[in-house]
Design an enzyme around this catalytic site. Structure first.
Site, mmCIF file in Angstrom:
data_model
loop_
_atom_site.group_PDB
_atom_site.id
_atom_site.type_symbol
_atom_site.label_atom_id
_atom_site.label_comp_id
_atom_site.label_asym_id
_atom_site.label_seq_id
_atom_site.Cartn_x
_atom_site.Cartn_y
_atom_site.Cartn_z
ATOM 1 N N TRP A 130 -28.228 40.029 35.149
ATOM 2 C CA TRP A 130 -26.975 40.202 36.648
ATOM 3 C C TRP A 130 -25.583 40.307 35.854
ATOM 4 O O TRP A 130 -24.684 40.400 34.596
ATOM 5 C CB TRP A 130 -27.081 38.552 36.445
ATOM 6 C CG TRP A 130 -26.490 38.521 38.546
ATOM 7 C CD1 TRP A 130 -26.075 39.056 39.436
ATOM 8 C CD2 TRP A 130 -25.292 37.002 38.025
ATOM 9 N NE1 TRP A 130 -25.387 38.476 39.939
ATOM 10 C CE2 TRP A 130 -24.751 37.681 39.510
ATOM 11 C CE3 TRP A 130 -24.840 36.361 37.485
ATOM 12 C CZ2 TRP A 130 -23.816 36.351 39.960
ATOM 13 C CZ3 TRP A 130 -23.838 35.066 37.804
ATOM 14 C CH2 TRP A 130 -23.236 35.106 38.909
ATOM 15 N N ASP A 211 -30.903 29.966 33.535
ATOM 16 C CA ASP A 211 -30.272 30.876 34.398
ATOM 17 C C ASP A 211 -31.452 30.742 36.034
ATOM 18 O O ASP A 211 -31.442 31.727 35.394
ATOM 19 C CB ASP A 211 -29.757 32.108 34.812
ATOM 20 C CG ASP A 211 -28.763 32.167 35.377
ATOM 21 O OD1 ASP A 211 -28.668 30.920 37.247
ATOM 22 O OD2 ASP A 211 -27.737 33.159 36.138
ATOM 23 N N LYS A 246 -29.472 30.087 47.010
ATOM 24 C CA LYS A 246 -30.686 31.380 47.881
ATOM 25 C C LYS A 246 -31.315 30.443 48.233
ATOM 26 O O LYS A 246 -31.951 30.460 49.287
ATOM 27 C CB LYS A 246 -31.072 32.321 47.252
ATOM 28 C CG LYS A 246 -30.174 32.507 45.790
ATOM 29 C CD LYS A 246 -29.696 33.664 45.391
ATOM 30 C CE LYS A 246 -28.326 33.617 44.942
ATOM 31 N NZ LYS A 246 -27.508 34.893 45.519
HETATM 32 C C1 LMR Z 1 -26.340 39.233 43.490
HETATM 33 O O1 LMR Z 1 -26.843 39.022 42.321
HETATM 34 O O2 LMR Z 1 -26.208 39.583 44.299
HETATM 35 C C2 LMR Z 1 -25.934 37.189 44.051
HETATM 36 O O3 LMR Z 1 -25.988 36.670 42.434
HETATM 37 C C3 LMR Z 1 -24.907 36.669 43.955
HETATM 38 C C4 LMR Z 1 -23.623 36.882 43.090
HETATM 39 O O4 LMR Z 1 -22.673 36.184 43.322
HETATM 40 O O5 LMR Z 1 -23.292 38.068 42.640
#
Ligand code: LMR
Length: 396
Positions: A130, A211, A246
């Site tokens: 992420w 996570d 979510k």
């Molecule tokens: C995402 O990965 O799009 C979500 O977890 C929202 C974010 O805060 O990035």
């Protein structure tokens, strides 16, 4: 002081939402940020959340501060959800949970806490991961390193490469894992692979940081915690960060948690004082409302069962969109095999679209996708599918 300073780059995910809002094209499609939309393109308030809120409005008698670590009731509910009351760690009272403002808040507390106790610890993250993980742990002062995770050609896990890398990490480093629905690839280890990963981390004396932001969006609430349960069973010390954005649709309420697993109940009590101190120096104590909603739902068996049904609906709709996306691409004449998308889990599809293709989709078609090619499947609807697939076909 401020005049010479250059602007910071836009956020790769939330920056897209800002650009989407500015776009005047009435047919624009936002497949960037991981926010669920129903078949009408709306992000709904869950029925169970509404019911819980109605109860809370009547029952609330104060708006005073919570303890630094948040509500006890919420902490217990989180442990029951994330590990299960029957898990050894919970039975042995080796877990302690702090409420946190969203998953990001929980990750930042975890990062600050680790950096305070072990200033030289590095954090190992999957390649890819992420986009915000980098920001959070860099801001916490940790050194960032990555381990192999995804084979872009075969669209599979690079388990051997991952294990080989983990076998070399120094004792005391942190290894970030995604509890389920890996973001962005949608690929998770099998239970056997989780066991191998957990054993490797134990052997190396590494600290797993999980996570866990998508519980329930892969297979089911209980099924999705299997990997986390295995790691907590095998490794003596673990940090688990939950997000309820979510699976409760509580995005803007910022509801998350950090669960500490220690090697004994005594160690847990000592170590948790440092988590408290970290929180106090950051946001002092957490907001009340979102966590009270979650605790109300999880604490009432009927509401909890209804909520599990709502999560199943979200999961099923996303999976249906995966299938429809692959079928519609074929119908639009796309020859490339996109069938791997139907086996990815969670909100995202790691599509394999290049940065240039993503940019063309945005510039020519007002379709917003993260630069890495990550598509939010939860933003697809039967209504926008034709237009989306025609646009994708045109940029391939
Ligand atoms: C995402 O990965 O799009 C979500 O977890 C929202 C974010 O805060 O990035």
């Amino acid at each position: 002081m401020f005049e010479q300073i250059q602007a910071a780059p836009p956020d790769p995910i939330l920056g897209l939402t800002a650009a989407f809002v500015e776009d005047s094209n009435p047919d624009k499609i936002n497949l960037g940020v991981g926010v669920y939309q129903d078949k009408n393109g709306k992000t709904p308030v869950l029925d169970t959340v509404r019911t819980a809120e109605e109860r809370l409005v009547v029952a609330k008698t104060t708006r005073s501060y919570l303890p630094i670590e948040g509500s006890r009731e919420y902490g217990a509910a989180v442990q029951d959800l994330v590990l299960g009351a029957e898990h050894r760690v919970v039975r042995e009272k080796r877990a302690a949970t702090a409420q946190a403002p969203g998953g990001t808040g929980g990750l930042r507390v975890a990062g600050d806490f680790v950096h305070k106790l072990r200033p030289n610890a590095k954090i190992w993250m999957s390649d890819p991961t992420w986009a915000n993980h980098d920001n959070i742990f860099k801001a916490a002062g940790l050194e960032l390193v990555s381990y192999p995770y995804y084979n872009a050609e075969s669209k599979r896990l690079r388990l051997e490469g991952m294990i080989a890398a983990l076998k070399k990490i120094p004792e005391g480093d942190v290894v970030l894992l995604h509890g389920c629905c890996h973001n962005p690839t949608g690929l998770d280890p099998t239970p056997d692979q989780w066991r191998e990963i957990a054993q490797t981390l134990k052997d190396r004396g590494a600290l797993p940081l999980i996570d866990f932001a998508y519980q329930g969006l892969s297979t089911g609430i209980v099924e999705d915690r299997e990997g986390t349960g295995i790691v907590a069973e095998v490794c003596p010390e673990v940090l688990i960060v939950s997000s309820f954005s979510k699976n409760f649709g509580l995005y803007g309420e910022r509801v998350g948690a950090l669960t500490l697993v220690a090697s004994s109940a005594e160690a847990r009590a000592n170590i948790f004082t440092h988590i408290r101190a970290t929180i106090r120096a950051n946001y002092s104590n957490p907001p009340t409302h979102g966590a009270a909603i979650v605790a109300t739902i999880l604490g009432d068996p009927a509401l909890r069962a209804q909520w599990e049904g709502e999560v199943a609906e979200i999961r099923d709709r996303i999976n249906n969109m995966r299938t429809l996306f692959v079928e519609t691409l074929q119908k639009k004449g796309v020859k490339r095999d996109f069938s791997f998308i139907t086996s990815q889990k969670g909100m995202f599809s790691f599509s394999g679209l290049t940065e240039d293709q993503v940019q063309e989709l945005r510039d020519k078609h007002s379709i917003y996708i993260v630069g890495s090619g990550r598509i939010n499947v939860a933003g697809m609807t039967p209504g926008n599918m034709d237009r989306l697939c025609e646009a994708v076909a045109s940029v391939l």
